[in-house]
Design a protein around this motif. Structure first.
Motif, short mmCIF file in Angstrom:
data_model
loop_
_atom_site.label_atom_id
_atom_site.label_comp_id
_atom_site.label_asym_id
_atom_site.label_seq_id
_atom_site.Cartn_x
_atom_site.Cartn_y
_atom_site.Cartn_z
N ASP A 162 4.93 2.41 5.23
CA ASP A 162 5.93 1.39 4.96
C ASP A 162 5.64 0.76 3.60
O ASP A 162 4.60 0.11 3.41
N PRO A 163 6.54 0.95 2.62
CA PRO A 163 6.29 0.39 1.29
C PRO A 163 6.20 -1.14 1.28
O PRO A 163 5.63 -1.71 0.36
N ALA A 164 6.73 -1.77 2.31
CA ALA A 164 6.69 -3.24 2.36
C ALA A 164 5.35 -3.76 2.89
O ALA A 164 5.10 -4.96 2.86
N VAL A 165 4.51 -2.86 3.37
CA VAL A 165 3.21 -3.25 3.93
C VAL A 165 2.11 -2.68 3.04
O VAL A 165 2.11 -1.50 2.71
N ASP A 166 1.19 -3.52 2.65
CA ASP A 166 0.10 -3.08 1.78
C ASP A 166 -1.07 -2.56 2.63
O ASP A 166 -2.04 -3.27 2.89
N ASP A 210 2.80 1.57 9.47
CA ASP A 210 2.39 0.64 8.41
C ASP A 210 1.79 1.38 7.21
O ASP A 210 1.90 0.91 6.08
#
Length: 191
Positions: free
Chosen positions: A52-56, A49
């Motif tokens: 992962d660029p999709a998770v802040d 995570d």
């Protein structure tokens, strides 16, 4: 020019045999090399995570510092015991952290040295083979034969933690010398 070598110890215990072996190895590098133990004790467990660029989820500073240290190294040297017939969890965690992000892997094309040990006769054979397997994905270069498996390792050190025979000292020194030659060869290929 000073070549930087990051030494990773696969035991977190301050008085471990692996750390004592690593301390011996630090002194074996020739002039022009700076070998330093890079502590992995405080690396948070790897969590995708963070990458992962999709998770802040902010990447821990320990990840960034570790990755930058490894990338800036001319070579990485592992000294590891064997835990339950494989590599210690702390070492696998460090490898996983250095393996991301996929576009900027810290281990990629590094020259790697490995010394394994165990209190038994096999010298950490399984841990070294598992470590090589984990690193093989990153196109690392490792010195060939003879490999270093230090069996019955407590008997190889004196009370101060130094190698207690010239034979062991020379055997490990030869490996360190071959490791350094691989680094110098890699530099020549990249000019």
């Amino acid at each position: 020019m000073t070549r930087k070598i990051s030494v990773l110890v696969g035991s977190l215990r301050g008085g471990s045999i692996a750390r004592k072996i690593a301390q011996n190895i630090l002194k074996m590098f020739p002039e022009g090399y700076e070998a330093t133990i890079v502590e992995i004790r405080d690396l948070p467990l790897y969590d995708f995570d963070y990458d992962d660029p999709a998770v802040d989820k902010a990447t821990p500073k320990e990840y960034t510092e570790f990755r930058e240290t490894i990338k800036a190294s001319d070579g990485v040297f592992f000294v590891t015991p064997e835990n339950n017939r494989t590599i210690p969890a702390c070492l696998k965690n460090a490898i996983d952290i250095g393996s991301k992000p996929n576009s900027d892997v810290a281990w990629k094309n590094k020259v790697v040295g490995i010394v394994s040990h165990s209190v038994g006769r096999m010298g950490g054979y399984s841990s070294q083979k598992n470590l090589k397997l984990a690193l093989s994905y990153f196109d690392v270069t490792i010195p060939g034969q003879p490999e270093i498996f230090l069996g019955q390792s407590p008997t190889l050190l004196d009370e101060e933690g130094a190698f207690n025979t010239e034979r062991t000292q020379d055997f490990v020194q030869d490996y360190v010398t071959r490791f350094c030659k691989l680094i110098e060869k890699a530099e020549g290929c990249c000019k």
